[in-house]
Design a protein around this motif. Structure first.
Motif, PDB file in Angstrom:
ATOM      1  N   TYR A  59       0.888  -1.165   0.000  1.00  0.00           N
ATOM      2  CA  TYR A  59       0.000   0.000   0.000  1.00  0.00           C
ATOM      3  C   TYR A  59       0.921   1.208   0.000  1.00  0.00           C
ATOM      4  CZ  TYR A  59      -2.601  -3.901   1.846  1.00  0.00           C
ATOM      5  OH  TYR A  59      -3.116  -5.152   2.034  1.00  0.00           O
ATOM      6  N   ASN A  60       0.907   1.954  -1.082  1.00  0.00           N
ATOM      7  CA  ASN A  60       1.871   3.053  -1.248  1.00  0.00           C
ATOM      8  C   ASN A  60       1.204   4.397  -0.988  1.00  0.00           C
ATOM      9  OD1 ASN A  60       3.376   0.914  -2.186  1.00  0.00           O
ATOM     10  ND2 ASN A  60       3.187   1.477  -4.339  1.00  0.00           N
ATOM     11  N   SER A  61       1.892   5.204  -0.224  1.00  0.00           N
ATOM     12  CA  SER A  61       1.408   6.540   0.108  1.00  0.00           C
ATOM     13  C   SER A  61       2.581   7.492  -0.147  1.00  0.00           C
ATOM     14  CB  SER A  61       1.002   6.514   1.589  1.00  0.00           C
ATOM     15  OG  SER A  61       0.941   7.797   2.139  1.00  0.00           O
ATOM     16  N   TYR A  62       2.309   8.750  -0.437  1.00  0.00           N
ATOM     17  CA  TYR A  62       3.386   9.668  -0.841  1.00  0.00           C
ATOM     18  C   TYR A  62       3.242  11.014  -0.140  1.00  0.00           C
ATOM     19  CZ  TYR A  62       3.742   6.146  -4.486  1.00  0.00           C
ATOM     20  OH  TYR A  62       3.878   4.955  -5.146  1.00  0.00           O
ATOM     21  N   LEU A  63       4.378  11.612   0.153  1.00  0.00           N
ATOM     22  CA  LEU A  63       4.391  12.942   0.749  1.00  0.00           C
ATOM     23  C   LEU A  63       5.138  13.876  -0.201  1.00  0.00           C
ATOM     24  CD1 LEU A  63       3.654  14.367   3.514  1.00  0.00           C
ATOM     25  CD2 LEU A  63       6.087  14.149   4.031  1.00  0.00           C
ATOM     26  N   ILE A  64       4.488  14.995  -0.567  1.00  0.00           N
ATOM     27  CA  ILE A  64       5.128  15.972  -1.462  1.00  0.00           C
ATOM     28  C   ILE A  64       5.295  17.261  -0.668  1.00  0.00           C
ATOM     29  CG2 ILE A  64       4.987  17.148  -3.694  1.00  0.00           C
ATOM     30  CD1 ILE A  64       2.629  15.202  -4.344  1.00  0.00           C
ATOM     31  N   LEU A  71      -0.074  15.094   1.429  1.00  0.00           N
ATOM     32  CA  LEU A  71       0.044  13.640   1.574  1.00  0.00           C
ATOM     33  C   LEU A  71      -0.916  13.022   0.566  1.00  0.00           C
ATOM     34  CD1 LEU A  71       1.248  11.287   3.301  1.00  0.00           C
ATOM     35  CD2 LEU A  71      -0.839  11.434   4.688  1.00  0.00           C
ATOM     36  N   VAL A  72      -0.406  12.114  -0.275  1.00  0.00           N
ATOM     37  CA  VAL A  72      -1.256  11.452  -1.268  1.00  0.00           C
ATOM     38  C   VAL A  72      -1.615  10.065  -0.739  1.00  0.00           C
ATOM     39  CG1 VAL A  72      -1.470  10.701  -3.667  1.00  0.00           C
ATOM     40  CG2 VAL A  72      -0.034  12.684  -3.103  1.00  0.00           C
ATOM     41  N   ASP A  73      -2.859   9.873  -0.358  1.00  0.00           N
ATOM     42  CA  ASP A  73      -3.390   8.615   0.164  1.00  0.00           C
ATOM     43  C   ASP A  73      -2.708   8.218   1.489  1.00  0.00           C
ATOM     44  OD1 ASP A  73      -5.208   8.334  -1.960  1.00  0.00           O
ATOM     45  OD2 ASP A  73      -3.585   7.625  -3.245  1.00  0.00           O
ATOM     46  N   THR A  74      -3.318   7.234   2.150  1.00  0.00           N
ATOM     47  CA  THR A  74      -2.746   6.785   3.431  1.00  0.00           C
ATOM     48  C   THR A  74      -2.367   5.309   3.292  1.00  0.00           C
ATOM     49  OG1 THR A  74      -4.910   6.254   4.438  1.00  0.00           O
ATOM     50  CG2 THR A  74      -4.054   8.496   4.730  1.00  0.00           C
ATOM     51  N   SER A  75      -2.891   4.446   4.159  1.00  0.00           N
ATOM     52  CA  SER A  75      -2.529   3.032   4.087  1.00  0.00           C
ATOM     53  C   SER A  75      -3.700   2.208   4.615  1.00  0.00           C
ATOM     54  CB  SER A  75      -1.266   2.782   4.913  1.00  0.00           C
ATOM     55  OG  SER A  75      -0.829   1.455   4.753  1.00  0.00           O
ATOM     56  N   PHE A 191      -2.487   1.348 -12.863  1.00  0.00           N
ATOM     57  CA  PHE A 191      -1.105   0.936 -13.173  1.00  0.00           C
ATOM     58  C   PHE A 191      -0.436   0.263 -11.957  1.00  0.00           C
ATOM     59  CE2 PHE A 191      -1.658   5.011 -15.642  1.00  0.00           C
ATOM     60  CZ  PHE A 191      -2.001   4.388 -16.831  1.00  0.00           C
ATOM     61  N   GLY A 192      -1.241  -0.323 -11.106  1.00  0.00           N
ATOM     62  CA  GLY A 192      -0.701  -1.015  -9.936  1.00  0.00           C
ATOM     63  C   GLY A 192      -0.637  -2.509 -10.172  1.00  0.00           C
ATOM     64  N   MET A 193      -0.200  -3.226  -9.150  1.00  0.00           N
ATOM     65  CA  MET A 193      -0.171  -4.686  -9.208  1.00  0.00           C
ATOM     66  C   MET A 193      -0.034  -5.193  -7.780  1.00  0.00           C
ATOM     67  SD  MET A 193       3.622  -4.816 -10.723  1.00  0.00           S
ATOM     68  CE  MET A 193       3.491  -3.079 -11.180  1.00  0.00           C
ATOM     69  N   HIS A 194      -0.568  -6.378  -7.542  1.00  0.00           N
ATOM     70  CA  HIS A 194      -0.391  -6.959  -6.219  1.00  0.00           C
ATOM     71  C   HIS A 194       0.880  -7.795  -6.242  1.00  0.00           C
ATOM     72  CE1 HIS A 194      -3.940  -5.192  -4.792  1.00  0.00           C
ATOM     73  NE2 HIS A 194      -4.734  -5.850  -5.597  1.00  0.00           N
ATOM     74  N   GLY A 246      -0.412   2.849  -6.261  1.00  0.00           N
ATOM     75  CA  GLY A 246      -0.815   2.538  -4.886  1.00  0.00           C
ATOM     76  C   GLY A 246      -0.482   1.127  -4.456  1.00  0.00           C
ATOM     77  N   HIS A 247      -0.144   0.266  -5.413  1.00  0.00           N
ATOM     78  CA  HIS A 247       0.186  -1.136  -5.106  1.00  0.00           C
ATOM     79  C   HIS A 247       1.372  -1.582  -5.946  1.00  0.00           C
ATOM     80  CE1 HIS A 247      -3.583  -1.790  -2.932  1.00  0.00           C
ATOM     81  NE2 HIS A 247      -4.277  -1.396  -3.970  1.00  0.00           N
ATOM     82  N   GLY A 248       2.330  -2.263  -5.297  1.00  0.00           N
ATOM     83  CA  GLY A 248       3.432  -2.868  -6.044  1.00  0.00           C
ATOM     84  C   GLY A 248       4.579  -1.912  -6.251  1.00  0.00           C
TER      85      GLY A 248
END
Ligand code: FEO
Length: 586
Positions: A59-64, A71-75, A191-194, A246-248
């Motif tokens: 679960y990917n989250s980003y801080l700019i 903060l882009v998304d959480t977890s 464009f994600g993947m598990h 967000g994934h992978g």
């Protein structure tokens, strides 16, 4: 259970610069301007339909950070402590200015409530639908900013964010965010993947490709038209240097190739010979997941699917889609609540646009307030529409067996739509190539598999030994076979080898057309293999196998499996042989 959380600081500032030669802000120095916080979930339970390859997920989250911080998304909530601690290590939550919500499913938004408690000053930024969804589960006031395609948000220091609405990839709320300075596109599920690994980036394309494709097929394939529309909306963004999904692993080395695959697959998908519109109600009961599973079953047959949210769809769009569809699937909506008026207007539009040449199927949403199926089904029947599959009535929390039933109902519907083509193909026997292909013969086998409460069986003749050490076999499985979803990499099954002198009753039984969810083993003598799958007592021999890899071969999967153990009941017995006349069907 092993949960790790990794943070990668400054990845764009160094790596995107090297990749694209982009001049970064000279004043940036060592300050990390974009930080990835990746929660590594090595052994995520398989409760989502797209978790077929068993490689865990992230679960990917980003801080700019510009002058302002976003903060882009959480977890996922299971990473609550690790995630919040790691976040606090890179930014004081009370200084976060914006929380950008790309999509509201709990694996990305599961910690929004906690985050807003730590950062009540943050303004939540999202699509109109995302903000509505959030209101339903945050249950507390928060500052918000609704954005749409083309809107910009300036964080300072060159970090100007552009937003792109991407409805139905795979939920109506989805939004992409592009940072003009770093050329990073933040895409959440898209464009994600598990695929869980320590690698931050997509260095190993061969390793990630099967998961990337499988994820597309499960989540994006049923929304192919929406994928193409989103790709078009992405065009004005210009160069995309990095896809922060967000994934992978994050896409860095194969950005263009992997985006192009979405285009290619979606174009192929929208060219399916017939279209089924699947109506669902987002955020109501299990409508989302059930509808996606039905859609996945339809897509397996080569038909195109359009997923439409009855809560958010535009009546004109519904009218146009229903008008050109060959079949409809309708999820039962709630009888009360905020969106009842829009939903009933949309149902009236569907009824007005439906025609007697179409088939229609219904499923309950299990949302505690479902409209009953029968009165609505009667209205469609009175218009002359035929039944696509028996109504799916949900009596308990959906489990794997119910999801399998839904997938089979979708596949049945797709096969019904493709029946004329199949009959025509079977009748065309005067082709020399087909006759020559028909001289390839094989044995007769029954594949049996069980996973949890779900079991299935399939008659097979395209089976061959493929390796000595370790002992391995290949089986060609048509993509629209029910058992296909039990033969993902890592899955176990039994290959039952039928004897020449007693194969007929078994073959006759398993060639029957079973209703979705029917027990294929009723009345058949079985034992349980060490791997949990049924062994047919009447078989000449059996092999217990585990799937190692799958090769996409047009309308079939070639499934390579290692054989773990096996037994023969009659060492003198001969295998039943299948001779054909033509090679254009079994
Ligand atoms: Fe990864 Fe749709 O949530």
């Amino acid at each position: 259970m092993q949960h790790n959380l990794k943070k990668f600081i400054n990845y764009h500032a160094r790596n995107a610069a090297e990749t694209h030669g982009t001049a970064l802000d000279a004043n940036c120095g060592d300050r990390a301007e974009t930080i990835a916080l990746r929660s590594l979930d090595w052994d995520r339970d398989r409760f989502d339909i797209e978790f077929g390859l068993q490689n865990g997920t992230t679960y990917n989250s980003y801080l700019i950070s510009g002058d302002k911080t976003a903060l882009v998304d959480t977890s996922h909530a299971k990473f609550r402590q690790l995630y919040l601690e790691t976040l606090a290590g890179v930014v004081a939550p009370e200084t976060i200015d914006y929380l950008i919500i790309s999509h509201t499913e709990p694996d990305h938004s599961g910690l929004v409530k906690e985050l807003l408690a730590l950062a009540p000053q943050a303004t939540v930024v999202g699509s109109k639908v995302a903000i509505q969804f959030l209101e339903d589960f945050v249950h507390q006031p928060f500052q918000r900013r609704v954005v749409k395609s083309g809107d910009r948000l300036d964080l300072g220091q060159g970090h100007v964010l552009q937003f792109v609405n991407a409805p139905n990839l795979h939920w109506p709320d989805t939004m992409l965010t592009y940072d003009e300075k770093t050329q990073i596109l933040f895409t959440c599920d898209v464009f994600g993947m598990h695929y869980c690994s320590d690698d931050l980036y997509d260095e190993d394309l061969a390793a990630i490709s099967p998961d990337y494709h499988f994820y597309y097929e499960c989540l994006m394939g049923p929304n192919a038209r929406s994928v193409l529309a989103a790709l078009k909306r992405m065009e004005p963004l210009g160069e995309i240097g990095l896809v922060a999904n967000g994934h992978g692993p994050i896409l860095r080395y194969n950005v263009h190739e992997l985006i192009a695959r979405y285009r290619h697959w979606s174009q192929a998908q929208t060219q399916g010979e017939k279209t089924v519109v699947v109506f669902y109600i987002s955020e109501y009961g299990y409508s989302d997941r059930l509808s996606q599973t039905i859609g996945k079953g339809i897509v397996k047959t080569g038909m195109a699917v359009e997923m439409v949210d009855l809560k958010a769809a535009d009546p004109q769009e519904i009218h146009e889609l229903v008008g050109r569809a060959q079949a409809l699937v309708v999820g039962m909506p709630p009888m009360s609540g905020a969106h009842v008026k829009e939903i009933s207007q949309n149902l009236a539009t569907i009824l007005a646009a439906a025609n007697p040449k179409q088939a229609v199927g219904f499923y309950e949403s299990y949302g505690e307030d479902d409209e009953p199926i029968d009165p609505l089904a009667t209205k469609f029947n009175n218009l002359g529409l035929k039944s696509a599959f028996p109504p799916i009535r949900v009596k308990a929390t959906p489990d794997e067996a119910l999801y399998k039933l839904c997938e089979e109902a979708g596949t049945d519907l797709g096969q019904l739509l493709g029946r004329d083509r199949a009959i025509k193909q079977m009748k065309s026997v005067d082709n020399d190539l087909d006759k020559a292909m028909g001289r390839i013969s094989g044995g007769l086998y029954l594949i049996t598999a069980q996973k949890g409460d779900v079991k299935s069986a399939m008659l097979a003749s395209w089976v061959s030994q493929a390796s000595f050490e370790p002992p391995g076999i290949t089986i060609a499985v048509a993509k629209d076979r029910a058992i296909e979803s039990l033969m993902q990499v890592g899955d176990r099954f039994v290959l039952n080898i039928l004897g020449a002198d007693n194969y007929q009753p078994l073959m006759k039984h398993f060639l029957k057309r079973f209703k979705p969810g029917a027990d294929r083993f009723a009345g058949v003598k079985t034992q349980t293999a060490q791997n949990g799958s049924p062994i047919l007592t009447e078989a000449l021999a059996y092999l217990e196998c585990q799937v190692t890899s799958r090769l996409d071969c047009s309308d079939h999967w070639i499934v390579y499996s290692q054989v773990e153990t096996g037994r023969v009941s009659d060492s003198e017995g001969l295998t039943a042989v299948h001779h054909r006349l033509v090679g254009n069907h079994y």
